[in-house]
Design a protein around this motif. Structure first.
Motif, mmCIF file in Angstrom:
data_model
loop_
_atom_site.group_PDB
_atom_site.id
_atom_site.type_symbol
_atom_site.label_atom_id
_atom_site.label_comp_id
_atom_site.label_asym_id
_atom_site.label_seq_id
_atom_site.Cartn_x
_atom_site.Cartn_y
_atom_site.Cartn_z
ATOM 1 N N GLU A 51 5.963 -0.259 3.117
ATOM 2 C CA GLU A 51 7.401 -0.015 3.038
ATOM 3 C C GLU A 51 7.760 0.583 1.684
ATOM 4 O O GLU A 51 7.226 0.164 0.646
ATOM 5 C CB GLU A 51 8.161 -1.318 3.246
ATOM 6 N N ASN A 52 8.651 1.577 1.698
ATOM 7 C CA ASN A 52 9.052 2.266 0.471
ATOM 8 C C ASN A 52 9.403 1.288 -0.658
ATOM 9 O O ASN A 52 10.129 0.313 -0.449
ATOM 10 C CB ASN A 52 10.279 3.162 0.734
ATOM 11 N N ASP A 53 8.862 1.598 -1.844
ATOM 12 C CA ASP A 53 9.200 0.893 -3.088
ATOM 13 C C ASP A 53 8.786 -0.576 -3.111
ATOM 14 O O ASP A 53 9.255 -1.336 -3.970
ATOM 15 C CB ASP A 53 10.716 0.991 -3.365
ATOM 16 N N ARG A 54 7.881 -0.982 -2.229
ATOM 17 C CA ARG A 54 7.375 -2.353 -2.264
ATOM 18 C C ARG A 54 6.160 -2.480 -3.197
ATOM 19 O O ARG A 54 5.909 -3.551 -3.747
ATOM 20 C CB ARG A 54 6.986 -2.796 -0.856
ATOM 21 N N PHE A 55 5.373 -1.426 -3.298
ATOM 22 C CA PHE A 55 4.179 -1.376 -4.149
ATOM 23 C C PHE A 55 3.178 -2.490 -3.821
ATOM 24 O O PHE A 55 2.487 -3.000 -4.687
ATOM 25 C CB PHE A 55 4.566 -1.394 -5.630
ATOM 26 N N THR A 56 3.125 -2.829 -2.572
ATOM 27 C CA THR A 56 2.095 -3.691 -2.008
ATOM 28 C C THR A 56 2.092 -3.481 -0.505
ATOM 29 O O THR A 56 3.118 -3.094 0.076
ATOM 30 C CB THR A 56 2.353 -5.180 -2.345
ATOM 31 N N ILE A 57 0.940 -3.676 0.143
ATOM 32 C CA ILE A 57 0.858 -3.502 1.583
ATOM 33 C C ILE A 57 1.645 -4.610 2.272
ATOM 34 O O ILE A 57 1.461 -5.794 1.985
ATOM 35 C CB ILE A 57 -0.614 -3.519 2.053
ATOM 36 N N CYS A 58 2.542 -4.230 3.191
ATOM 37 C CA CYS A 58 3.392 -5.202 3.870
ATOM 38 C C CYS A 58 2.646 -5.909 5.002
ATOM 39 O O CYS A 58 2.792 -7.121 5.188
ATOM 40 C CB CYS A 58 4.633 -4.513 4.437
ATOM 41 N N HIS A 59 1.888 -5.139 5.777
ATOM 42 C CA HIS A 59 1.150 -5.699 6.908
ATOM 43 C C HIS A 59 -0.231 -5.057 6.952
ATOM 44 O O HIS A 59 -0.369 -3.836 6.811
ATOM 45 C CB HIS A 59 1.886 -5.445 8.223
ATOM 46 N N ASN A 60 -1.231 -5.889 7.165
ATOM 47 C CA ASN A 60 -2.619 -5.426 7.241
ATOM 48 C C ASN A 60 -3.286 -6.206 8.366
ATOM 49 O O ASN A 60 -3.473 -7.415 8.250
ATOM 50 C CB ASN A 60 -3.320 -5.665 5.906
ATOM 51 N N LEU A 61 -3.609 -5.554 9.470
ATOM 52 C CA LEU A 61 -4.130 -6.280 10.619
ATOM 53 C C LEU A 61 -5.204 -5.482 11.348
ATOM 54 O O LEU A 61 -5.339 -4.269 11.151
ATOM 55 C CB LEU A 61 -2.999 -6.636 11.588
ATOM 56 N N ARG A 62 -5.963 -6.188 12.167
ATOM 57 C CA ARG A 62 -7.001 -5.576 12.995
ATOM 58 C C ARG A 62 -6.720 -5.918 14.455
ATOM 59 O O ARG A 62 -6.461 -7.080 14.790
ATOM 60 C CB ARG A 62 -8.386 -6.039 12.579
ATOM 61 N N ILE A 63 -6.775 -4.916 15.317
ATOM 62 C CA ILE A 63 -6.508 -5.064 16.744
ATOM 63 C C ILE A 63 -7.809 -4.837 17.497
ATOM 64 O O ILE A 63 -8.403 -3.753 17.405
ATOM 65 C CB ILE A 63 -5.432 -4.069 17.206
ATOM 66 N N ASP A 64 -8.250 -5.859 18.249
ATOM 67 C CA ASP A 64 -9.500 -5.720 18.995
ATOM 68 C C ASP A 64 -9.229 -5.607 20.486
ATOM 69 O O ASP A 64 -8.080 -5.619 20.934
ATOM 70 C CB ASP A 64 -10.457 -6.873 18.694
ATOM 71 N N ALA A 65 -10.293 -5.505 21.260
ATOM 72 C CA ALA A 65 -10.161 -5.267 22.701
ATOM 73 C C ALA A 65 -9.529 -6.438 23.437
ATOM 74 O O ALA A 65 -9.050 -6.283 24.562
ATOM 75 C CB ALA A 65 -11.532 -4.957 23.294
#
Length: 246
Positions: free
Chosen positions: A201-215
């Motif tokens: 997200e703009n101007d957050r300077f950190t990843i907001c969401h980090n996920l892995r989607i499997d089958a």
């Protein structure tokens, strides 16, 4: 082969990549193709890779080592003053790595080629998204070209072109990208799950969401089944072809 999408929205950036690599139908492996470097409160840089696995892993390792070892830190993507300079540094690093693998310097269409998507934000400037070619040169996403694809791009592109809106939510963007990936996965065995997803997200300077989607992900199953059924329904309501009208 692989498939990666970098999407620029009014709210920020969304990245999605598959994890399949293959050297033939009987030699399939899973490798992460998305890497991120953060200085919380100051910068976030995400890079996705497609192409020769040895080349892309070498590029990631070189960039990563320069961020950790003080003696080898220059030039480092954590010291670059702008995302433009980050893209230039990564492009130069890739060009040097490709050339180093050839007896007399391999060309960009050689077996050692790679293509990258790089995006992020450095404090003092807006988020930016770049597509970097094997030659080391690059282009930047704009309002006219708001997303980039690398790898096996052709199957998943039509839905992105038709449904993308710059003011869509992050959730809608992920749904759109999953449809694009599902179309590609069904059409090409060289692209496969699990999928890595990052949202900035703009101007957050950190990843907001980090996920892995499997089958086995329930939402992915709903998207895959629902999109197939929706296409069939759309096909059925189209006017019938009639030879007598020709």
């Amino acid at each position: 082969m692989t498939y990666c999408i970098g999407l620029r929205l009014n709210k920020g950036l969304v990245f999605m990549s598959d994890t399949r690599t293959n050297a033939g139908v009987d030699n399939i492996s899973v490798f992460k193709k998305m890497n991120t470097w953060e200085v919380p409160g100051e910068r976030v840089i995400t890079m996705m890779t497609a192409g020769n696995l040895a080349t892309t892993q070498a590029i990631v390792s070189i960039l990563d080592e320069r961020t950790k070892a003080a003696a080898d830190r220059s030039p480092s993507i954590l010291e670059m003053p702008s995302m433009f300079q980050v893209a230039r540094l990564i492009g130069d690093t890739m060009k040097e790595e490709i050339q180093s693998n050839g007896l007399a310097g391999q060309t960009a269409d050689s077996a050692f080629n790679a293509t990258l998507i790089v995006g992020g934000q450095i404090k003092g400037s807006p988020p930016r998204l770049f597509l970097i070619y094997p030659e080391g040169n690059f282009i930047e996403a704009s309002s006219e070209t708001p997303f980039f694809q690398i790898g096996e791009t052709k199957y998943g592109r039509p839905i992105l072109v038709r449904a993308y809106e710059p003011d869509m939510t992050f959730e809608a963007a992920i749904k759109l990208m999953l449809v694009s990936f599902d179309s590609t996965i069904k059409a090409n065995l060289s692209v496969g799950l699990p999928l890595d997803v990052q949202v900035y997200e703009n101007d957050r300077f950190t990843i907001c969401h980090n996920l892995r989607i499997d089958a086995e992900d329930d939402y992915y199953k709903q998207i895959s089944t629902g999109w197939g059924e929706a296409l069939k329904q759309a096909f059925d309501v189209l006017p019938e072809f009639n030879f007598n009208d020709r």
